[in-house]
Design a protein around this motif. Structure first.
Motif, PDB file in Angstrom:
ATOM      1  N   ALA A   1     -17.968  41.865  53.331  1.00  0.00           N
ATOM      2  CA  ALA A   1     -16.782  41.900  54.176  1.00  0.00           C
ATOM      3  C   ALA A   1     -15.538  41.759  53.316  1.00  0.00           C
ATOM      4  N   ARG A   2     -14.420  42.209  53.825  1.00  0.00           N
ATOM      5  CA  ARG A   2     -13.177  42.134  53.068  1.00  0.00           C
ATOM      6  C   ARG A   2     -12.731  40.688  52.965  1.00  0.00           C
ATOM      7  N   ALA A   3     -12.463  40.266  51.754  1.00  0.00           N
ATOM      8  CA  ALA A   3     -12.017  38.894  51.548  1.00  0.00           C
ATOM      9  C   ALA A   3     -10.578  38.746  52.013  1.00  0.00           C
ATOM     10  N   ALA A   4     -10.144  37.517  52.115  1.00  0.00           N
ATOM     11  CA  ALA A   4      -8.773  37.248  52.544  1.00  0.00           C
ATOM     12  C   ALA A   4      -7.794  37.909  51.589  1.00  0.00           C
ATOM     13  N   ASP A   5      -6.695  38.422  52.132  1.00  0.00           N
ATOM     14  CA  ASP A   5      -5.692  39.097  51.315  1.00  0.00           C
ATOM     15  C   ASP A   5      -5.197  38.174  50.219  1.00  0.00           C
ATOM     16  N   GLY A   6      -5.128  38.706  48.990  1.00  0.00           N
ATOM     17  CA  GLY A   6      -4.625  37.927  47.870  1.00  0.00           C
ATOM     18  C   GLY A   6      -5.666  37.094  47.160  1.00  0.00           C
ATOM     19  N   ARG A   7      -6.867  36.983  47.708  1.00  0.00           N
ATOM     20  CA  ARG A   7      -7.914  36.177  47.079  1.00  0.00           C
ATOM     21  C   ARG A   7      -8.550  36.955  45.928  1.00  0.00           C
ATOM     22  N   THR A   8      -8.824  36.269  44.835  1.00  0.00           N
ATOM     23  CA  THR A   8      -9.497  36.873  43.688  1.00  0.00           C
ATOM     24  C   THR A   8     -10.797  36.123  43.431  1.00  0.00           C
ATOM     25  N   ASN A   9     -11.916  36.854  43.428  1.00  0.00           N
ATOM     26  CA  ASN A   9     -13.227  36.268  43.179  1.00  0.00           C
ATOM     27  C   ASN A   9     -13.691  36.662  41.775  1.00  0.00           C
ATOM     28  N   ILE A  10     -14.059  35.663  40.989  1.00  0.00           N
ATOM     29  CA  ILE A  10     -14.423  35.882  39.594  1.00  0.00           C
ATOM     30  C   ILE A  10     -15.812  35.306  39.337  1.00  0.00           C
ATOM     31  N   LEU A  11     -16.690  36.096  38.750  1.00  0.00           N
ATOM     32  CA  LEU A  11     -18.011  35.619  38.383  1.00  0.00           C
ATOM     33  C   LEU A  11     -17.959  35.112  36.939  1.00  0.00           C
TER      34      LEU A  11
ATOM     35  N   SER B   1     -25.767  29.954  32.927  1.00  0.00           N
ATOM     36  CA  SER B   1     -25.129  29.419  34.138  1.00  0.00           C
ATOM     37  C   SER B   1     -24.336  30.535  34.804  1.00  0.00           C
ATOM     38  N   MET B   2     -24.216  30.453  36.133  1.00  0.00           N
ATOM     39  CA  MET B   2     -23.443  31.419  36.903  1.00  0.00           C
ATOM     40  C   MET B   2     -22.638  30.652  37.949  1.00  0.00           C
ATOM     41  N   MET B   3     -21.347  30.963  38.000  1.00  0.00           N
ATOM     42  CA  MET B   3     -20.470  30.282  38.935  1.00  0.00           C
ATOM     43  C   MET B   3     -19.489  31.292  39.516  1.00  0.00           C
ATOM     44  N   LEU B   4     -19.373  31.305  40.827  1.00  0.00           N
ATOM     45  CA  LEU B   4     -18.431  32.180  41.500  1.00  0.00           C
ATOM     46  C   LEU B   4     -17.175  31.370  41.808  1.00  0.00           C
ATOM     47  N   VAL B   5     -16.064  31.772  41.203  1.00  0.00           N
ATOM     48  CA  VAL B   5     -14.785  31.069  41.368  1.00  0.00           C
ATOM     49  C   VAL B   5     -13.853  31.943  42.188  1.00  0.00           C
ATOM     50  N   SER B   6     -13.283  31.369  43.229  1.00  0.00           N
ATOM     51  CA  SER B   6     -12.378  32.098  44.113  1.00  0.00           C
ATOM     52  C   SER B   6     -11.014  31.422  44.116  1.00  0.00           C
ATOM     53  N   ILE B   7      -9.965  32.214  43.890  1.00  0.00           N
ATOM     54  CA  ILE B   7      -8.602  31.689  43.827  1.00  0.00           C
ATOM     55  C   ILE B   7      -7.736  32.419  44.847  1.00  0.00           C
ATOM     56  N   ASP B   8      -7.081  31.651  45.706  1.00  0.00           N
ATOM     57  CA  ASP B   8      -6.210  32.218  46.731  1.00  0.00           C
ATOM     58  C   ASP B   8      -4.807  31.645  46.558  1.00  0.00           C
ATOM     59  N   PRO B   9      -3.926  32.363  45.837  1.00  0.00           N
ATOM     60  CA  PRO B   9      -2.581  31.836  45.585  1.00  0.00           C
ATOM     61  C   PRO B   9      -1.706  31.744  46.829  1.00  0.00           C
ATOM     62  N   GLN B  10      -2.038  32.513  47.872  1.00  0.00           N
ATOM     63  CA  GLN B  10      -1.217  32.487  49.085  1.00  0.00           C
ATOM     64  C   GLN B  10      -1.398  31.195  49.870  1.00  0.00           C
ATOM     65  N   THR B  11      -2.611  30.653  49.847  1.00  0.00           N
ATOM     66  CA  THR B  11      -2.875  29.403  50.568  1.00  0.00           C
ATOM     67  C   THR B  11      -2.981  28.209  49.618  1.00  0.00           C
TER      68      THR B  11
ATOM     69  N   ALA C   1      -7.686  20.597  46.948  1.00  0.00           N
ATOM     70  CA  ALA C   1      -7.709  21.920  47.589  1.00  0.00           C
ATOM     71  C   ALA C   1      -8.735  22.841  46.938  1.00  0.00           C
ATOM     72  N   ILE C   2      -9.532  22.306  46.009  1.00  0.00           N
ATOM     73  CA  ILE C   2     -10.580  23.089  45.353  1.00  0.00           C
ATOM     74  C   ILE C   2     -11.927  22.710  45.962  1.00  0.00           C
ATOM     75  N   GLN C   3     -12.511  23.619  46.725  1.00  0.00           N
ATOM     76  CA  GLN C   3     -13.820  23.379  47.323  1.00  0.00           C
ATOM     77  C   GLN C   3     -14.907  23.551  46.260  1.00  0.00           C
ATOM     78  N   GLN C   4     -15.927  22.720  46.317  1.00  0.00           N
ATOM     79  CA  GLN C   4     -17.034  22.792  45.366  1.00  0.00           C
ATOM     80  C   GLN C   4     -18.361  22.775  46.120  1.00  0.00           C
ATOM     81  N   ALA C   5     -19.272  23.626  45.679  1.00  0.00           N
ATOM     82  CA  ALA C   5     -20.608  23.650  46.277  1.00  0.00           C
ATOM     83  C   ALA C   5     -21.599  24.198  45.266  1.00  0.00           C
TER      84      ALA C   5
END
Length: 356
Positions: A87-97, A115-125, A315-319
């Protein structure tokens, strides 16, 4: 007393030298500007250099190729989420593997992703998210069948190009987790140690004693590791060992430590301020350039760094895709792997990466 008046330069010669100095200064400024532009927009890993780096690499894996699709008994979890277009991610969000490469000194860059980590950054929020993916997760690798997710990079880099391996790893994450992946960052052991040392070390709270007598060294032997509980200031080597050890608990505990190290490095970098980062910037780039490969340009990296600077720690979610999201599974070949709990993982993915 000696008279210096007669040694003064003629007016016309002084004028010419002044003009020459101004023109030379202008030329230097223009050259520096053009050079900075080229470096600013240049990707850290040119394809030619990446291909040369991985040429003639032995790609033999411990398993004999991808395992065939398993037949699951009723009630068992499916190995992957239902394949759909992300699905389309939120506008402005960048997902980095972000992938850590199990690479020792002198070895080529092609290796399994430790190791593998998916990092998502949303500068708008002003929000970010970090999701650790276990290396033993049993997934469908597009075009190769099913295998552990940490082999996707190696399969994709069979042409000797790490960029191709990263592309397949990104596609594998997208296919199995339903998250669009925009960019990748590959980091080897050396880049971690040198980068943290350049920052001046990091501070980490160790929740319990780390006692690992069989911690692996860089020559496939053992190097006993002990880190006492409490707040510890770690140099690059210690931080890397802390992030890699797993014998004291398991891969899930190791994933939590890797997130700790990443956030501690971020806090240290932000704490240095713009002046501190600029002062260390050239040395940092020089020391980690060989150990980092990414499709992000320096300009994009600078933009993301600026965005991270505006995101508070809370404001950084971790899982982690741990026992709450995966279950053990035994393949027909007898390999012990992990498969996703679809319902729990889908809810987590929607919460972390998509608008409600």
């Amino acid at each position: 007393m000696r008279n210096y008046r007669n040694s003064a330069l003629p007016t016309w010669l002084s004028f010419l030298l002044s003009v020459a100095f101004v023109l030379s200064a202008f030329a230097v400024i223009v050259f520096a500007y053009l050079t900075a532009q080229v470096l600013w927009t240049r990707a850290v890993n040119p394809v030619e250099a990446a291909a040369a780096d991985g040429a003639s690499v032995e790609l033999a894996l411990a398993q004999e190729g991808p395992a065939p699709l398993p037949t699951l008994a009723p009630g068992q979890p499916t190995p992957t989420l239902i394949p759909t277009s992300p699905a389309r991610a939120a506008d402005g969000r960048t997902n980095i593997l972000v992938m850590g490469i199990d690479r020792r000194p002198g070895e080529a860059f092609i290796s399994r992703t430790d190791s593998m980590m998916l990092v998502s950054i949303d500068p708008q929020t002003n929000q970010a998210a970090m999701l650790s993916i276990p290396r033993d997760l049993y997934v469908l690798i597009p075009g190769y069948g099913q295998d552990r997710i940490n082999t996707a990079f190696v399969y994709g880099a069979a042409d000797g190009n790490p960029a191709s391996g990263a592309a397949l790893a990104m596609s594998t994450v997208e296919y199995n987790l339903g998250v669009s992946v925009d960019h990748y960052v590959l980091v080897d052991f050396g880049a971690v140690t040198k980068g943290i040392d350049t920052l001046g070390g990091i501070d980490i709270y160790v929740p319990y004693d780390i006692n690992d007598p069989t911690f692996p060294d860089m020559n496939y032997g053992y190097e006993p590791l002990y880190i006492p509980a409490g707040l510890q200031h770690m140099d690059g080597q210690t931080a890397l060992k802390y992030a890699r050890t797993r014998h004291v608990d398991n891969d899930f505990g190791r994933a939590a430590r890797q997130q700790q190290v990443m956030l501690a490095a971020r806090d240290k970098a932000m704490g240095l301020g713009i002046a501190g980062l600029l002062a260390r910037g050239p040395e940092l780039f020089k020391r980690v350039e060989e150990g980092v490969k990414t499709d992000l340009s320096l300009e994009q990296l600078a933009q993301l760094t600026q965005a991270l600077d505006g995101i508070e720690g809370e404001a950084i979610q971790q899982a982690i895709l741990d026992q709450n999201y995966v279950q053990p599974f035994l393949t027909d070949q007898g390999a012990q792997v992990l498969v996703l709990n679809v319902d729990a993982t889908s809810a987590l993915i929607n919460d972390f990466f998509y608008d409600e």
